[in-house]
Design a protein around this motif. Sequence first.
Motif: not given
Length: 387
Positions: A149, A152-153, A155-157, A159-160, A163
Amino acid sequence: MDHQLRKIEEYKKDLEDIRGQYVFLRKMIDTFDLPIVRISCQDLKVIDINKKAFSIIKSLSPSIKLINKIKDCKIENLFKTSDYYQCISDVIKEKKSMYLNKINHIINGNDIYWNVIFEPIYDVNGELKEILILIIDVTAEIKANLDMKRELKLQSEFFVNISHDLKTPLNVISATAQLFNMYCNSGSLDENKGSIIKYIESIKQNSYRLSKLINNIVDLSKIQAGFFKLNLSNNNIVEVVEEIVMSVTNFTESKGINIIFDTDIEEKNIACDLEKIERMVLNLISNAIKFTDEGGEIFVDVKDKNEFVEISVKDNGIGIEKNHLDIIFDRFKQVDKSLSRNTEGTGIGLSLVKSIIELHGGSTYAKSEVGKGSKFTVMLPSNKILH
Ligand code: ADP
């Protein structure tokens, strides 16, 4: 008479057999790696407990030293949480198995998680006599889930952040292209020559920034996938580092930062992957620039330590808090943005630095003081390869 004696003999033998089997079963249960506790339904006292269960109960209540002390102990004195007691009452009331899932305990300062099974045991007359408590340690599974978890958190941070980091230089480049277009259409190219030169410099800087980020992402993905290979050759490490410093001096000047290169040797040839080492030093220097204010200084040193070459990048910038120093080398980890006063960054630069150095057989260190600055040091083994 003879017949009766024989019967008694047989009865005694059967009894011995049963006793032997009972002892064998107890021994077997005692050696199980599964914690098992037997509770009497009448007074909720412990009838029996195996070695494994004793060892964990000892860790939960260090005052209990002997296994015999546990026998006859009330269940609520063993497991302090009321959930156990509740489950046992439910087994007695509803006459069926009960379960506790992912119960958390702290043993020796570590979080552990158990699934606990409460199994009713009946006597030959069908009367509920005992409750068997089985404990299954699911800590590894829960921790793996938590780790996943967290990953994954992160990784999403990531990607933000990524970008944002890809968009910012792209915006600068496309806005500059629009401006040039406007100058072309209005025939004012010549009169804007001065600013055009400045804009070209900014396009260059932003292209560097993009390519550094893309290279970092590609390398880190390769490392994660296990495809990252070093392309070793003997290089004069002093010259390599000095050239990188020279390549950024224009940029540091434009930011009002002084960058100084120093060394105690003129030449030191070591086996390294030139491209990766350049990228590693560039990551350290660009961090130093990023976190140093105008008027600041950056010192890049190369020192000969015989079996190792020490490369250090020191700045007098914002510094890093002590408790953050351990995590900055972790992938995707950034110090709180409000502290770093900087919105740029993805948290992969230092993790890549560490991986590159480790692949070379070296080590990485960071020292820092908030408000005073940071020093990143890498030690590279001074091996050579035979061509
Ligand atoms: P980023 O892309 O965010 O810079 P890094 O892995 O290079 O990722 O750095 C991780 C974090 O370490 C940064 O976000 C920053 O908080 C901190 N850091 C790295 N270098 C420095 C430095 N020279 N001074 C202060 N903080 C630094």
